[in-house]
Design an enzyme around this catalytic site. Structure first.
Site, PDB file in Angstrom:
ATOM      1  N   HIS A  65       5.035   5.819  -5.502  1.00 54.17           N
ATOM      2  CA  HIS A  65       6.008   6.499  -5.139  1.00 54.17           C
ATOM      3  C   HIS A  65       6.857   7.101  -6.439  1.00 54.17           C
ATOM      4  O   HIS A  65       7.233   8.147  -6.660  1.00 54.17           O
ATOM      5  CB  HIS A  65       7.072   5.841  -4.326  1.00 54.17           C
ATOM      6  CG  HIS A  65       6.264   5.924  -2.825  1.00 54.17           C
ATOM      7  ND1 HIS A  65       6.011   4.916  -2.555  1.00 54.17           N
ATOM      8  CD2 HIS A  65       6.556   6.788  -1.707  1.00 54.17           C
ATOM      9  CE1 HIS A  65       5.472   4.915  -0.970  1.00 54.17           C
ATOM     10  NE2 HIS A  65       5.819   6.141  -0.797  1.00 54.17           N
ATOM     11  N   HIS A 105       8.260  -3.907  -3.724  1.00 48.02           N
ATOM     12  CA  HIS A 105       7.636  -4.025  -4.986  1.00 48.02           C
ATOM     13  C   HIS A 105       8.293  -4.919  -5.643  1.00 48.02           C
ATOM     14  O   HIS A 105       9.408  -5.190  -5.625  1.00 48.02           O
ATOM     15  CB  HIS A 105       7.771  -2.645  -5.789  1.00 48.02           C
ATOM     16  CG  HIS A 105       6.761  -1.541  -5.312  1.00 48.02           C
ATOM     17  ND1 HIS A 105       5.296  -1.853  -5.595  1.00 48.02           N
ATOM     18  CD2 HIS A 105       6.653  -0.356  -4.728  1.00 48.02           C
ATOM     19  CE1 HIS A 105       4.873  -0.855  -4.971  1.00 48.02           C
ATOM     20  NE2 HIS A 105       5.351   0.062  -4.367  1.00 48.02           N
ATOM     21  N   ASP A 109       6.098  -3.444 -10.990  1.00 46.96           N
ATOM     22  CA  ASP A 109       5.294  -2.564 -10.115  1.00 46.96           C
ATOM     23  C   ASP A 109       5.979  -1.181 -10.506  1.00 46.96           C
ATOM     24  O   ASP A 109       5.497  -0.093 -10.687  1.00 46.96           O
ATOM     25  CB  ASP A 109       5.077  -2.694  -8.650  1.00 46.96           C
ATOM     26  CG  ASP A 109       4.505  -4.081  -8.227  1.00 46.96           C
ATOM     27  OD1 ASP A 109       3.567  -4.418  -9.156  1.00 46.96           O
ATOM     28  OD2 ASP A 109       4.853  -4.500  -7.415  1.00 46.96           O
TER      29      ASP A 109
END
Length: 146
Positions: A65, A105, A109
């Protein structure tokens, strides 16, 4: 959001660089995800809209994302759409905060997702440049032959 923009840039505007970046990014993420997949942490806070549903292992490294939003933002800047790019950046920060708060996350990350977006945008630019150079060299060769 970023998917719509990236597909729009390719299909409607005829500019494939952001799409190529996203393809590079998701290919790499899939390979890294398969090779580094670990069980979810016990404190993971999932929701009913997560995929896959339930407390099952999934690709955490790196955030697709965040990387996708960075790719879209860089493309917007390239096209002089700075206001839209800033909006995407702000929404990306809010998304990162949400991912950290819900433990969706790890911090690394998200940081690697940011770097991955920049890296794959750069690589897509090099790829496009190599294709343009080969095409123009081929065109010149054909003109010389004719």
């Amino acid at each position: 959001m970023q998917t719509v923009y990236i597909v729009w840039a390719w299909v409607i505007e005829g500019r494939p660089r952001a799409t190529i970046s996203a393809l590079f990014m998701f290919t790499c993420r899939g390979i890294l995800g398969c090779s580094t997949q670990l069980p979810l942490p016990q404190e993971f806070l999932g929701s009913g809209v997560d995929f896959p549903v339930g407390n099952v292992s999934f690709f955490l490294f790196f955030s697709g994302h965040v990387a996708g939003a960075v790719i879209a933002s860089l493309d917007m800047r390239r096209m002089q759409r700075r206001g839209m790019a800033w909006l995407f950046d702000i929404l990306n920060v809010l998304q990162s905060l949400r991912l950290l708060a819900t433990r969706g996350h790890y911090t690394i990350d998200l940081a690697v997702g940011l770097g991955a977006g920049i890296l794959f945008d750069f690589l897509a630019g090099k790829y496009e440049q190599s294709k343009t150079t080969k095409t123009s060299t081929f065109s010149r060769s054909m003109k010389e032959i004719c």
